[in-house]
Design an enzyme around this catalytic site. Structure first.
Site, short mmCIF file in Angstrom:
data_model
loop_
_atom_site.label_atom_id
_atom_site.label_comp_id
_atom_site.label_asym_id
_atom_site.label_seq_id
_atom_site.Cartn_x
_atom_site.Cartn_y
_atom_site.Cartn_z
N THR A 277 -41.01 -29.40 6.36
CA THR A 277 -41.56 -29.03 7.67
C THR A 277 -42.42 -29.93 8.39
OG1 THR A 277 -41.21 -26.66 7.10
CG2 THR A 277 -42.57 -27.06 8.85
N VAL B 172 -35.02 -16.39 8.20
CA VAL B 172 -35.74 -16.69 9.17
C VAL B 172 -37.11 -16.84 8.69
CG1 VAL B 172 -36.80 -16.65 11.61
CG2 VAL B 172 -34.53 -15.91 11.23
N GLY B 173 -37.70 -18.13 8.60
CA GLY B 173 -39.14 -17.99 7.94
C GLY B 173 -40.25 -17.92 9.02
N THR C 216 -47.51 -24.32 7.24
CA THR C 216 -46.33 -24.88 6.47
C THR C 216 -46.35 -24.31 5.07
OG1 THR C 216 -45.52 -26.60 5.45
CG2 THR C 216 -47.52 -27.12 5.97
N GLY D 263 -42.61 -19.47 3.90
CA GLY D 263 -42.67 -18.93 4.93
C GLY D 263 -42.86 -17.14 4.77
N1 ASP Z 1 -42.63 -22.57 6.28
C1 ASP Z 1 -41.47 -23.10 6.34
C2 ASP Z 1 -40.51 -21.89 5.89
O1 ASP Z 1 -40.65 -21.01 4.99
C3 ASP Z 1 -41.13 -24.13 5.13
C4 ASP Z 1 -42.21 -25.38 5.07
O2 ASP Z 1 -43.09 -25.10 5.71
O3 ASP Z 1 -41.69 -26.32 4.41
O4 ASP Z 1 -39.37 -22.01 6.57
#
Ligand code: ASP
Length: 311
Positions: free
Chosen positions: A175, A204-205, A225, A228
């Site tokens: 991300t 969906v995150g 990040t 999620g």
């Molecule tokens: N937060 C993002 C998700 O869960 C993934 C990430 O931050 O790497 O979709």
């Protein structure tokens, strides 16, 4: 006071390549800062910085996004501006080069906050976004390896999904974020992701969820990040903004927000933040979360968030 901070994802960063990642993050912070210097607002600065990261295959956003359990690329992105509380977000979009620009179109061209899946893609084509395949060879290879490890029973955050696959075998088939403040004092926060490896299709995150993956007010902005599900459950970006509003620095606010995650949902997470004075902060509970930031008075971006033994 102009300032910008970007991150390249909190996590293990399998495969390292930290030097290269920091170079791209520096470039993204510089491009965003240049936009601010030319009088562009914080939304445009976030867009420029995030597009630079989406276009690099090193990060899990845009080109090089990770794949779902069934080998597809479903991306999420969002933007929020702090002065008006306007938000634009997309979830589960495929075959688009820059999901952050699509999220901005949702904010600026519609009355909605969040478009998903087929509808979001139909909107993308209407807005002139061309067909684009963001899946790289390297991600496909990693997907094969991870899927194998996952099925062999190695450690995973997706324990329930593993049991689900046992019952329904037919299921098988880092991300980026930016927070900026412009000369008018408007804060914006944006984020873009391919999600998490081996996520269930349709998942969906936090990234397109206001308060979780992004938040911005007249006083603070933050983007998160990590896993999620934990970020949504703790409303991580809004939590960091509330801590800043209560008078603590963005650095302490980011640390306190990550403490909350550690003391409650105990999942991997990281957050970057900016306050109305252009101070920046970041914190994470993972091995790494490469970041870069730049403010008025600095000649070039500073970086951080990489384990010392990796430099
Ligand atoms: N937060 C993002 C998700 O869960 C993934 C990430 O931050 O790497 O979709």
């Amino acid at each position: 006071m102009k300032a910008i901070i970007v991150h390249g994802g909190a996590g293990r960063h399998r495969g390292g390549r930290f030097r290269e990642k920091l170079d791209v993050l520096r470039e993204a912070a510089s491009r965003g800062f240049e936009t601010l210097k030319k009088g562009g607002d914080s939304v445009r600065a976030c867009e420029e910085a995030i597009k630079c990261l989406e276009d690099s295959p090193l990060f899990n956003a845009g080109t090089g996004s990770v794949l779902t359990l069934d080998g597809r690329c479903e991306m999420d992105a969002s933007i929020m501006r702090g002065d008006t509380y306007e938000i634009g977000a997309v979830a589960g979009v495929e075959r688009v080069k820059n999901p952050i620009s699509l999220a901005i179109k949702v904010m600026e061209e519609t009355d909605h906050v969040l478009l998903m899946g087929e509808g979001a893609m139909k909107f993308a084509r209407l807005m002139g976004f061309e067909e684009y395949d963001p899946i790289t060879e390297e991600r496909r290879r990693q997907w094969e390896e991870l899927k194998k490890e996952f099925l062999e029973g190695k450690e995973t955050p997706w324990n329930r999904i593993r049991s689900l696959i046992k019952r329904y075998p037919e299921l098988l088939a880092g991300t980026v974020g930016c927070v900026a403040i412009d000369d008018r004092g408007v804060i914006a926060a944006g984020s873009s992701t391919g999600g998490v490896f081996l996520k269930l299709f349709g998942r969906v995150g936090d990234t397109p969820i206001p308060g979780a993956g992004i938040y911005a007010t007249p006083h603070a902005g933050a983007t998160a990040t990590g896993i999620g599900e934990g970020i949504i459950r703790t409303g991580l970006s809004r939590t960091a903004c509330s801590f800043i509003r209560s008078g603590i620095s963005p650095m302490k606010a980011a640390e306190a927000a990550i403490d909350l995650v550690d003391n409650t949902v105990k999942t991997s997470a990281g957050v970057i933040a900016i306050d109305a004075q252009g101070n920046v902060g970041f914190a994470y509970n993972t091995r790494a979360m490469p970041i870069a930031f730049m403010k008025d008075g600095m000649d070039s971006p500073e970086t951080g968030g990489v384990p010392p033994d990796e430099m």
